[in-house]
Design a protein around this motif. Sequence first.
Motif, PDB file in Angstrom:
ATOM      1  N   VAL B   8       0.832  -1.202   0.000  1.00 12.45           N
ATOM      2  CA  VAL B   8       0.000   0.000   0.000  1.00 12.45           C
ATOM      3  C   VAL B   8       0.868   1.253   0.000  1.00 12.45           C
ATOM      4  O   VAL B   8       0.575   2.229  -0.696  1.00 12.45           O
ATOM      5  CB  VAL B   8      -0.937  -0.001   1.230  1.00 12.45           C
ATOM      6  CG1 VAL B   8      -1.827   1.221   1.201  1.00 12.45           C
ATOM      7  CG2 VAL B   8      -1.757  -1.271   1.264  1.00 12.45           C
ATOM      8  N   PRO B  11       3.017   2.336  -3.643  1.00 13.30           N
ATOM      9  CA  PRO B  11       2.321   3.132  -4.668  1.00 13.30           C
ATOM     10  C   PRO B  11       2.013   4.547  -4.205  1.00 13.30           C
ATOM     11  O   PRO B  11       2.069   5.485  -4.996  1.00 13.30           O
ATOM     12  CB  PRO B  11       1.034   2.357  -4.930  1.00 13.30           C
ATOM     13  CG  PRO B  11       1.216   1.029  -4.335  1.00 13.30           C
ATOM     14  CD  PRO B  11       2.271   1.115  -3.308  1.00 13.30           C
ATOM     15  N   LEU B  12       1.703   4.705  -2.904  1.00 14.59           N
ATOM     16  CA  LEU B  12       1.436   6.054  -2.411  1.00 14.59           C
ATOM     17  C   LEU B  12       2.693   6.915  -2.521  1.00 14.59           C
ATOM     18  O   LEU B  12       2.627   8.095  -2.875  1.00 14.59           O
ATOM     19  CB  LEU B  12       0.948   6.008  -0.959  1.00 14.59           C
ATOM     20  CG  LEU B  12      -0.511   5.598  -0.768  1.00 14.59           C
ATOM     21  CD1 LEU B  12      -0.859   5.549   0.705  1.00 14.59           C
ATOM     22  CD2 LEU B  12      -1.439   6.563  -1.484  1.00 14.59           C
ATOM     23  N   TYR B 112      -1.220   5.745  -9.642  1.00 17.21           N
ATOM     24  CA  TYR B 112      -0.644   5.231  -8.391  1.00 17.21           C
ATOM     25  C   TYR B 112      -1.675   5.258  -7.266  1.00 17.21           C
ATOM     26  O   TYR B 112      -1.680   4.373  -6.404  1.00 17.21           O
ATOM     27  CB  TYR B 112       0.594   6.042  -8.010  1.00 17.21           C
ATOM     28  CG  TYR B 112       1.720   5.869  -9.001  1.00 17.21           C
ATOM     29  CD1 TYR B 112       2.248   4.610  -9.247  1.00 17.21           C
ATOM     30  CD2 TYR B 112       2.238   6.950  -9.694  1.00 17.21           C
ATOM     31  CE1 TYR B 112       3.260   4.440 -10.169  1.00 17.21           C
ATOM     32  CE2 TYR B 112       3.260   6.784 -10.614  1.00 17.21           C
ATOM     33  CZ  TYR B 112       3.765   5.532 -10.853  1.00 17.21           C
ATOM     34  OH  TYR B 112       4.756   5.350 -11.762  1.00 17.21           O
ATOM     35  N   ALA B 116      -2.656   1.998  -5.064  1.00 22.89           N
ATOM     36  CA  ALA B 116      -2.613   1.902  -3.600  1.00 22.89           C
ATOM     37  C   ALA B 116      -3.982   1.555  -3.043  1.00 22.89           C
ATOM     38  O   ALA B 116      -4.117   0.693  -2.163  1.00 22.89           O
ATOM     39  CB  ALA B 116      -2.118   3.226  -3.010  1.00 22.89           C
TER      40      ALA B 116
END
Lengths: 110, 491
Positions: B8, B11-12, B112, B116
Amino acid sequence: MELLAPEPVSAGHIYAVTGAILTALGFYAFIVRRHALRQLLAVNVVGAGVFLILGGLGRGPDAIDPMPQALVITGIVVAVALTAFGAAMIVRLAEAPRSPDQGKAGKPDA
Amino acid sequence: MNLLGLLVAVPLGFMVAALLLRGSGRWLILAAAPVMAGLALWLALLPPGTTLLVGNWDLPLGILLRADGVARLMVLAGALVIGAIGLHALVDPPGGNDGGAATAETFWPLLYLMWAGANAGFLTTDLFNLYVTLEMVSLAAVALAAMGSLAAALRYFMIAMLGSLAYLLGVALLVANYNTVDVTLLAQVARLDLATVMALGLMTAGLLIKAALFPMHGWLPPAHAAAPAPASALLSAIAVKLGFVILLRLWFEAFPAITGSAALHVLGGLGAAAVIYGSIQAMRQDRLKPLVAYSTVAQVGYLFLAFPLVAGAVEPSSAWAGMTLHGVAHMLAKAAMFLAAGLMLKAAAGDRIADLGGLAQAMPLTVTAFGLAAVSLMGLPPSGGFTAKFLLLSAAIEQGAFLYAGVLVVGGLLAAVYLFRALSACFAPLAGAGPDTASRGPVTGGVKAVAPLALAGLAIVMGFAGTALVDVSAIEVPWATPTVIQPEVAP
């Protein structure tokens, strides 16, 4: 059934009932109103109602449970962000030069 | 932070980096695609049931991330699909078309964000956290749709927000009733009462909007058809699947003892109606992208048609695998098809199916990708779509559910009708009024066709990896033991 158990009406129940009324009002407005800004406001009224239900029903008999409070705060943050996003899109759409697809959002534009 | 958190957080991190780097942020995908694919592969190899309590808070309060069968399969497929879509968008940037609402620069942070949100949604068992991930994915999806048509995106936004609030109202009722929103805890304490039934109904209605199940599909075709090709691929492959996965959590993990067979057949019936309606609408389209978008409406129907088949099966693991594999096969095939359709439309004279003439000679690789994706969507062997449909069909016949079996067969035939119509148009001789073939020359450049071809190829290869995928998708839940389904008790 358990929800309607005959316990004395607490402050929490008043909040929850108010929230249910707000939710119904907002949903009605969402169905009836066609203008995007009014629909956005209607969705926000629904949101306020849901948060009241969440906070009101989450109140324990004596102590206040922190979990629903935390959920409500998170929910409000999400709702504020999405409302700003929706309002920005409405402004964009209003400012955009009149394109053929405007006013008939149901049709995919070419 | 362990692997589940990284899936998680990474991607953030890429989202923030893409926002900061602006124009040059597009190159980040060259790092993101392999890193995320590696993380997802690692996840798939972990022992099932690996969990992470975020911030080490214990369960009623904390958030549980868990790598069960569905999560491992969806995260892996999602990493491959989003990575391929991102790499494709690098060589074929998604400019905002007529709306002019967004430029290619805005595409990357949204990609993105959706990544996430989808990973968090596939991994978490916390219903409120799932609400947040739903909103993350919806936000990204609406903004991606706005790259094509603001009006369609706004309509999508409104209906999606109403769906989220219906879901949240259900969560509120569950909090009041059980004082927990964790799926694993709810499964232990769930009881059949009015509040729970209302909560489940509200949450299901909200999620069906997000998953675009007929008759709540109205927002999907305009939004998906108008968006640029990579955005359409993300919307159809990823955004729609999250609602479906949350419904799996609710119906089969949290409340298997409450969902009566009547309610399951309502979902199954809607799914069957979606298959027929979406296919007929797809046949009626004379433009390519709405055709592919209506095909998504039909394919989502199969996912829900499978609900009563899974619940009614004596040995549910094969029907379960059929359902989840269908989700994955659709992810791969539909992403490939939207990317290929985007390339074909750029080369064609117009956006009508009749304008596709001559493309089979001009861009054979792209048309091949479209054709391979079509094979999986129709459920022809050998392909992931075939394996999934075969598992569902055998479950339906075993249970004597011939209506569902019939819809499965007819849906495949209808898909063949509308997809072959688009394919045969590609092989038609060039229309006289079209542009000369010379102008189509550069488009055949092989690089652009790689991503759709790879995704469509994966959808086909899935057909050969059947049993391995069945094992990966398997989960341990209460319903895995027979005689779970109880008759509906009148409240």
